[in-house]
Design an enzyme around this catalytic site. Structure first.
Site, PDB file in Angstrom:
ATOM      1  N   LYS A  54       0.234  -2.342   4.895  1.00 17.76           N
ATOM      2  CA  LYS A  54      -0.587  -1.335   5.576  1.00 17.76           C
ATOM      3  C   LYS A  54      -1.158  -1.918   6.870  1.00 17.76           C
ATOM      4  O   LYS A  54      -1.119  -1.276   7.917  1.00 17.76           O
ATOM      5  CB  LYS A  54      -1.731  -0.867   4.661  1.00 17.76           C
ATOM      6  CG  LYS A  54      -1.254   0.114   3.596  1.00 17.76           C
ATOM      7  CD  LYS A  54      -2.284   0.351   2.497  1.00 17.76           C
ATOM      8  CE  LYS A  54      -1.680   1.211   1.395  1.00 17.76           C
ATOM      9  NZ  LYS A  54      -2.481   1.271   0.176  1.00 17.76           N
ATOM     10  N   GLN A  98      -8.203   0.028  -1.929  1.00 15.50           N
ATOM     11  CA  GLN A  98      -6.970  -0.141  -2.704  1.00 15.50           C
ATOM     12  C   GLN A  98      -7.255  -0.040  -4.206  1.00 15.50           C
ATOM     13  O   GLN A  98      -8.133  -0.721  -4.730  1.00 15.50           O
ATOM     14  CB  GLN A  98      -6.355  -1.513  -2.368  1.00 15.50           C
ATOM     15  CG  GLN A  98      -5.031  -1.789  -3.026  1.00 15.50           C
ATOM     16  CD  GLN A  98      -3.914  -0.870  -2.517  1.00 15.50           C
ATOM     17  OE1 GLN A  98      -3.809  -0.608  -1.325  1.00 15.50           O
ATOM     18  NE2 GLN A  98      -3.096  -0.388  -3.437  1.00 15.50           N
ATOM     19  N   ASP A 121      -7.070   8.785   2.323  1.00 17.66           N
ATOM     20  CA  ASP A 121      -6.275   8.876   1.092  1.00 17.66           C
ATOM     21  C   ASP A 121      -6.327  10.296   0.510  1.00 17.66           C
ATOM     22  O   ASP A 121      -5.530  10.644  -0.360  1.00 17.66           O
ATOM     23  CB  ASP A 121      -6.833   7.903   0.037  1.00 17.66           C
ATOM     24  CG  ASP A 121      -5.905   6.719  -0.201  1.00 17.66           C
ATOM     25  OD1 ASP A 121      -4.731   6.802   0.209  1.00 17.66           O
ATOM     26  OD2 ASP A 121      -6.358   5.735  -0.811  1.00 17.66           O
TER      27      ASP A 121
END
Ligand code: NDP
Length: 301
Positions: A54, A98, A121
């Site tokens: 990422k 995460q 997200d």
């Protein structure tokens, strides 16, 4: 019939090129630099790989990118404080924590702490609610289903799915349910299936669009597939591969690929299908957040 292979790596590359160009223009026109912060708690090796890729993609896109690596024993309060600091940081447009988090931390609490306008997200209740009520212009859509939709629209050559039957196998909050909403927004007629569904093979056989998000290796067989269907295989499963040597493994999807490709019209491979789209859409969401901050239109994909 031999299905057209939907190349997720190639499409993800195109998305990233669009993000790069739009980022350069955003910076030149407004001085705004998209900023992304990734927070990882603990040392899960798979999570570390994701976080590294990422960060790499973000830098490639021209973003301001920060990664906060916190020790396994970090308290929930300290993680919440970190999220608050990032919420308040004007340089940051997107925050990603995460998952999974260590067991002593309440994931739900942490996700709901992220400011909805930085929740790239798309897991915050505000974004889930916006997607569920069709407010797709201002919602952040979770990256895996968002990427799946981009592949689907490319494969079918249209963003209007009127008259098509879609079956989504899997009802998770991160894939199945948002996928259902996106398909519905695109005018497909949608059925969502799960472990309690009766006669899944017959249901799948009605699908012009079949999305598999189950987590069971090669569960969906060729005789479940309607001839000419478009198959989006979200599943990523590692299985033993003795043919490659002792102790070796390989990745497969939720769909028995080779046999199903004989029946389908188009199909995503695993690996190289939906997988690469997830990080690309994270970049797209972060750029979108920065565009909203700057008051300019974000690209579409
Ligand atoms: P979850 O485990 O959260 O959900 C799985 C879903 O599949 C559940 O709704 C479950 O039903 C359903 N299911 C399980 N067994 C069966 C069965 N025998 N028949 C029908 N339905 C069944 O998984 P996720 O949604 O998080 O992930 C799904 C897959 O996608 C995994 O392989 C995961 O690795 C992959 N994935 C890939 C990503 C990518 O970037 N490409 C990102 C995220 C996930 P029930 O609700 O009744 O239990």
């Amino acid at each position: 019939m031999s299905a057209k292979v939907i190349d997720g790596k190639e499409v993800a590359g195109e998305v990233v090129e669009t993000v790069k160009a739009a980022t350069a223009k955003l910076m030149a026109d407004t001085g705004v630099v998209p900023g992304i912060a990734v927070v990882i708690v603990g040392e899960d090796p798979a999570s570390q790989v994701y976080v590294r890729s990422k960060g790499k993609r973000a830098t490639e896109c021209g973003f301001h990118s920060v990664t906060h690596i916190m020790p396994e024993e970090t308290s929930e309060a300290d993680l919440l404080a970190m999220v608050q600091t990032l919420n308040d940081d004007e340089m940051i447009d997107g925050i990603l924590v995460q998952l999974p988090l260590p067991k002593h931390i309440d994931e739900g609490k942490v996700i709901q702490m992220i400011a909805p306008e930085k929740d790239v997200d798309g897991f915050h209740f505000i974004n889930v609610g916006k997607l569920g009520t069709g407010e797709t212009d201002t919602a952040f859509v979770p990256c895996t289903p968002a990427g799946s939709m981009v592949l689907l629209k490319k494969a079918l050559g249209t963003s209007d799915l009127s008259g098509l039957n879609a079956v989504v196998v899997g009802r998770s909050n991160i894939v199945g349910k948002p996928m259902m909403n996106l398909l519905l927004s695109a005018n497909a007629t949608v059925t969502i299936a799960h472990s309690r569904t009766k006669d899944l093979p017959a249901l799948c056989k009605t699908a012009d669009i079949l999305v598999a998000a189950v987590g069971r290796p090669e569960m969906i067989k060729a005789d479940w597939v309607k001839p000419g269907a478009c198959i989006i295989d979200v599943g990523i499963n590692r299985i033993d591969a003795p043919e490659k040597g002792e102790g070796k493994t390989r990745l497969v999807g939720d769909v028995a690929y080779a046999e199903s490709a004989e029946v389908a019209g188009s199909i995503t491979p695993v690996p190289g299908g939906v997988g690469p789209m997830t990080i690309a859409m994270l970049m797209a969401n972060t750029l979108e957040s920065a565009c909203r901050r700057a008051g300019v239109e974000a690209p579409t994909y």
